[in-house]
Design an enzyme around this catalytic site. Structure first.
Site, PDB file in Angstrom:
ATOM      1  N   GLU A 149       1.104  -0.950   0.132  1.00 15.11           N
ATOM      2  CA  GLU A 149      -0.149  -0.158   0.266  1.00 15.11           C
ATOM      3  C   GLU A 149       0.832   1.265   0.035  1.00 15.11           C
ATOM      4  OE1 GLU A 149      -0.887   3.466   1.773  1.00 15.11           O
ATOM      5  OE2 GLU A 149      -1.975   1.760   3.105  1.00 15.11           O
ATOM      6  N   CYS A 196      -1.641   8.628   3.531  1.00 17.55           N
ATOM      7  CA  CYS A 196      -1.409   8.276   2.029  1.00 17.55           C
ATOM      8  C   CYS A 196      -3.085   8.237   0.933  1.00 17.55           C
ATOM      9  CB  CYS A 196      -1.302   6.402   2.030  1.00 17.55           C
ATOM     10  SG  CYS A 196      -2.680   5.794   3.635  1.00 17.55           S
TER      11      CYS A 196
END
Length: 677
Positions: free
Chosen positions: A257, A296
């Site tokens: 990720e 993120c």
């Protein structure tokens, strides 16, 4: 806490022999703790996880694991003040900390609930129904998920030292995998504090949780094909991990990720006076300032119609000018510091690169007014809003991992979709619109490039969790630049850590292996009605074959009158006869099910406490007047509930007519007392 951070390895805390290097308070520059590259035996930690932690976790059922996750969350909540104080030292305000700390606890609670509601109280998950593989029914297939005899290595980023760990730990633990946590150096002191409280509680089996602080050397060298690496961090580091020999050739499963250039689009239908306009502006500012933009999922690209750009920039500037930057624990601070001076310098460099095709329209990367702290000592920065030139490439290629967003204009929806795709894969995109046609076009165009898409408008705004909030029940991850991985997603995240296998065998063998009755498997009949048996006496395969019952025209007429279901197939002989499916009056499907219940139910009080549902109901053959039906009811799955004096029993129900034709199939769900064990 100014000493060197310890790792927890092989059942004890490991103290490095050197003093390590300092980790600075993001607000003041003072040393919070020290971190050493002198690490415990990594190979020994992995072996300990496999040989001690793994067997202990796999000995528990999914429900027992889920209950432990809930207990851990409840235990950690008693130390919130401690965690909040440490979180402030990372530069996180109370609002930021709530996202990280409380969000982490909520993820544990979420997976605990999913595990108890959606997984069986066993150690095997069935994936779909049995697959018939032969004409005679003696050879069938069944997909199952089983636990791996490996370890979950979790490499986390600095921005969410609590949530980032717990969102990986929860599904791995439910799946039966022990975890080794490798926190990012900058905020490791907070992760260590949480792990220490978990270890002290004694709630988790020994070996199921270890933490490795400081070094990253040799992390993947001792892993094999049963092990899983969950990585959150930069795309560059993710690429290096993909090149490791144990990933390339050794079968290690890697889930990445990575950073992504997430977009938020203002729909072409939105005007300044619309509620969606204000929603859009608030969302962009929130995503720029929460965690000082070190998320993120933060909005990096602000896509707006060309004719609305000036209005959007003006509104964003007005709201950003009211954001007070300062010490994380100051009551008036609305945005804290970046995690470190090094991180601030990296963001400034990225802003400089973006400046090749964009101009700053709000903020100064080098100057900011700070409250409650010294600007010279802390890693503070102003929010920075840029406006890109037409055709600019840098905003779609460069991420400033801080309070930075770039306004990019579009002329048509098709062009906006193309701009969103230029990010080459993102964790999340959002669209603010009240036009359903626009929503469909944008979502279908951007979904292939994003792991999650939020559509925000006046109808869902009050309850929306927002652009930047991953949720336990929804997948978190994205294609391309975002890493191509998937986390969370409820039970999907649990299965991601397990092995799916296609079993082949006789129905009896499949039943014995899975613990759930398979059609075609033996049925067990004795003189005791299954409804007279509590869970301690009930067996998989226990069956009752009912007496027969005629379905008369009077039954059909009464049911139609009593329920009001006067559909012509049940009441109009001429119309029913003309129906090519029926050729005459037929019984209501629900009448058949009701009569079937009367055939198998034991009416006297007993261990069966309640019927709480019917699953997979199908009507297969029409039941005409004067047909004779009977029921075969078989105990299919037995699920004792943890911390309750009853459990769930799923029964396989098959209704047949006088010719042996199956007229209906379904599962009956009951709650049954446990009884004496």
């Amino acid at each position: 806490m100014s000493g060197v951070l310890e790792s927890y390895a092989r059942g004890s805390w490991f103290t490095p022999s050197d003093e390590g290097t300092p980790l600075a308070d993001a607000n003041t520059g003072e040393t919070v703790a020290r971190i050493s590259k002198n690490a415990p035996d990594i190979a020994g930690m992995i072996d300990y996880a496999r040989s001690v932690g793994g067997p202990a976790v796999r000995a528990l059922t999914f429900h027992e694991r889920a209950v432990l996750l809930k207990e851990v969350a409840k235990h950690l909540m008693g130390y919130k003040d401690e965690f909040y104080a440490l979180s402030h030292r990372t530069g996180a305000t109370s609002r930021d900390t709530m996202v990280d700390v409380d969000g982490g606890f909520g993820t544990l609670f979420g997976f605990s609930g999913k595990g108890r509601r959606e997984l069986p109280n066993s150690t095997v998950i069935l994936d779909g129904p049995p697959e018939p593989l032969s004409k005679g029914g003696t050879f069938v297939g069944q997909h199952v998920y089983t636990s791996r005899p490996g370890v979950a290595l979790q490499i986390n980023a600095f921005n969410f030292p609590v949530w980032g760990m717990l969102e990986k730990l929860a599904p791995a633990f439910l799946a039966g995998l022990p975890s080794i946590v490798k926190p990012a150096d900058q905020t490791a002191y907070l992760t260590v504090a949480v792990v220490r409280r978990i270890i002290e509680s004694g709630l988790l089996p020994e070996g199921s949780l270890q933490i490795l602080v400081g070094t990253h050397e040799g992390l993947l060298d001792h892993l094999g094909p049963q092990d899983i690496v969950g990585f959150t961090g930069s795309a560059a580091t993710g690429a290096l991990l993909r090149e490791h020999p144990n990933v390339v050739r050794g079968g290690v499963q890697l889930n990445v990720e990575a950073d992504s250039l997430n977009f938020s689009m203002l729909g072409p239908d939105v005007r300044v006076e619309d509620p969606e306009f204000d929603l859009y502006v608030k969302q962009v500012v929130a995503e720029m300032t929460v965690k000082a933009g070190q998320k993120c999922t933060a909005i990096r690209r602000v896509l707006v119609p060309s004719g609305m750009a000036d209005a959007v920039i003006e509104a964003l500037t007005d709201r950003l000018s009211k954001v007070r930057v300062g010490a994380a624990d100051h009551p008036d601070s609305r945005m804290g510091a970046l995690v470190s001076l090094e991180q601030r310098e990296a963001v400034r460099e990225a802003i400089g690169a973006l400046g090749r095709s964009a101009e700053i329209v709000f903020g100064d990367p080098d100057r900011v007014e700070v409250i409650g702290a010294d600007d010279g000592s802390g890693a503070f920065m102003s929010p920075i809003l840029l406006r890109a030139e037409p055709g600019a490439r840098e905003p779609h290629e460069i991420e400033a991992f801080g309070p930075v967003s770039t306004v990019i204009t579009y002329d048509t929806v098709a062009e906006a979709v193309e701009l969103a795709a230029l990010g080459r894969g993102g964790l999340v995109g959002s669209l603010v619109t009240h036009d359903e046609g626009v929503a469909r076009e944008v979502v279908l165009g951007t979904a292939p490039w994003h792991g999650r898409v939020l559509v925000l408008d006046r109808d869902d705004a009050k309850e929306s969790t927002g652009h930047g909030s991953p949720l336990p029940a929804l997948v978190h991850g994205g294609p391309g630049r975002a890493g191509g991985g998937e986390e969370l997603g409820g039970v999907r995240g649990v299965k991601h850590h397990m092995q799916r296998t296609a079993l082949q065998g006789s129905p009896d063998m499949i039943t014995a292996i899975t613990g759930q009755w398979t059609p075609g498997s033996r049925r067990l009949a004795d003189d005791v009605h299954p409804f007279r048996k509590d869970l301690s006496r009930l067996r998989i395969g226990d069956t009752i074959e009912s007496a027969e019952r005629a379905v008369t025209r009077a039954d059909i007429d009464h049911f139609a009158e009593f329920t009001g279901d006067t559909f012509y197939a049940h009441t109009d002989e001429e119309a029913a006869a003309a129906n090519p499916l029926f050729g005459g009056i037929v019984a209501h499907g629900y009448l058949v099910v009701s009569l079937a219940a009367g055939l198998f139910v034991d009416p006297a009080p007993g261990p069966v406490l309640a019927n709480f549902g019917v699953d997979h109901l199908r009507f297969l053959t029409p039941v005409k007047e004067d047909a004779i039906i009977k029921v075969t009811l078989t105990a299919k799955q037995i699920t004792p509930r943890t911390n309750a004096d009853y459990g769930e029993v799923r029964w396989d129900a098959v209704v047949t007519d006088q010719g042996g034709e199956v007229v209906a199939t379904y599962d009956v769900l009951t709650l049954v007392a446990k009884g004496e064990e």
